[in-house]
Design an enzyme around this catalytic site. Structure first.
Site, PDB file in Angstrom:
ATOM      1  N   ASP A 145       5.672  -2.661   5.292  1.00  0.00           N
ATOM      2  CA  ASP A 145       4.680  -1.388   6.072  1.00  0.00           C
ATOM      3  C   ASP A 145       4.083  -1.769   6.592  1.00  0.00           C
ATOM      4  O   ASP A 145       3.887  -2.651   6.757  1.00  0.00           O
ATOM      5  CB  ASP A 145       3.644  -1.162   4.353  1.00  0.00           C
ATOM      6  CG  ASP A 145       4.161   0.252   3.523  1.00  0.00           C
ATOM      7  OD1 ASP A 145       4.726   0.538   3.749  1.00  0.00           O
ATOM      8  OD2 ASP A 145       3.509  -0.395   2.235  1.00  0.00           O
ATOM      9  N   ASP A 159       8.004   6.216   4.837  1.00  0.00           N
ATOM     10  CA  ASP A 159       6.917   7.440   4.198  1.00  0.00           C
ATOM     11  C   ASP A 159       7.132   8.678   5.045  1.00  0.00           C
ATOM     12  O   ASP A 159       6.008   9.583   4.455  1.00  0.00           O
ATOM     13  CB  ASP A 159       5.548   6.517   4.155  1.00  0.00           C
ATOM     14  CG  ASP A 159       5.997   5.299   3.144  1.00  0.00           C
ATOM     15  OD1 ASP A 159       6.010   5.163   2.132  1.00  0.00           O
ATOM     16  OD2 ASP A 159       5.011   4.397   3.877  1.00  0.00           O
TER      17      ASP A 159
END
Length: 194
Positions: A145, A159
């Site tokens: 991330d 995401d």
């Protein structure tokens, strides 16, 4: 009289023409789903590779003030870093979800549903790729991330794909558009009673 040699004067499905009013053939949307899924998955993978090379050993990098930052992290859990101790279970669930969504994709006949399912496949595949191939090992890999907004968990392109897909699925559900699209209006045969 036919408009072109071999062309039908009538349409049985009403066509889709980019809208969700009618249904189209399965292959016309399967190709679109595949292109969307592969391109979005590729974008996710490429962005993670670049993030790892450019952000390793660096602190957060402000892109738009404090509104958007680049901040490299590795998440062993699910959304909001939940379930960090059950990463293999999350990985198996993602594998099952990928298969189920791929099976559902076979029923898609509209453009909006094709985008929703394509992006959902890309998002699931993007994070699953990390779980399968990144350290500490298969089914236990940590998801990369690197995008950070204020008061929100750090996330990635996969995401984003999942969230856009969810929004499109909600939109189609609110509009009552099934995966197969709305059926063309049926006209009663000549001579039938009304």
């Amino acid at each position: 009289m036919q408009a072109a040699r071999g062309a039908s004067l009538t349409s049985d499905t009403g066509g889709d023409s980019g809208a969700d009013s009618g249904a189209t053939t399965p292959t016309s949307r399967a190709g679109l789903i595949l292109v969307i899924a592969v391109l979005a998955w590729g974008l996710d993978l490429a962005s993670k590779i670049v993030a790892q090379h450019q952000l390793a050993d660096r602190g957060p990098v402000d892109v738009i003030g404090s509104l958007l930052r680049l901040n490299l992290t590795r998440n062993p859990g699910a959304a909001f870093s939940a379930g960090t101790s059950i990463t293999p279970v999350i990985s198996v669930f993602a594998c099952v979800a990928l298969v189920v969504v791929a099976l559902v994709a076979r029923r898609v006949r509209t453009t909006t549903w094709a985008w929703a399912i394509g992006l959902l496949l890309a998002g699931i595949a993007g994070n699953l790729t990390d779980r399968l191939f990144r350290s500490p090992g298969p089914l236990r890999g940590h998801v990369v991330d690197f995008l950070e907004l204020p008061h929100w968990p750090i996330f990635n392109v996969a995401d984003i794909c999942i969230n856009v897909a969810a929004a499109l699925i909600i939109l189609q559900s609110v509009r009552s558009v099934p995966l197969g699209g709305r059926a063309a209006a049926q006209t009663p045969p000549a001579g039938a009673d009304s």
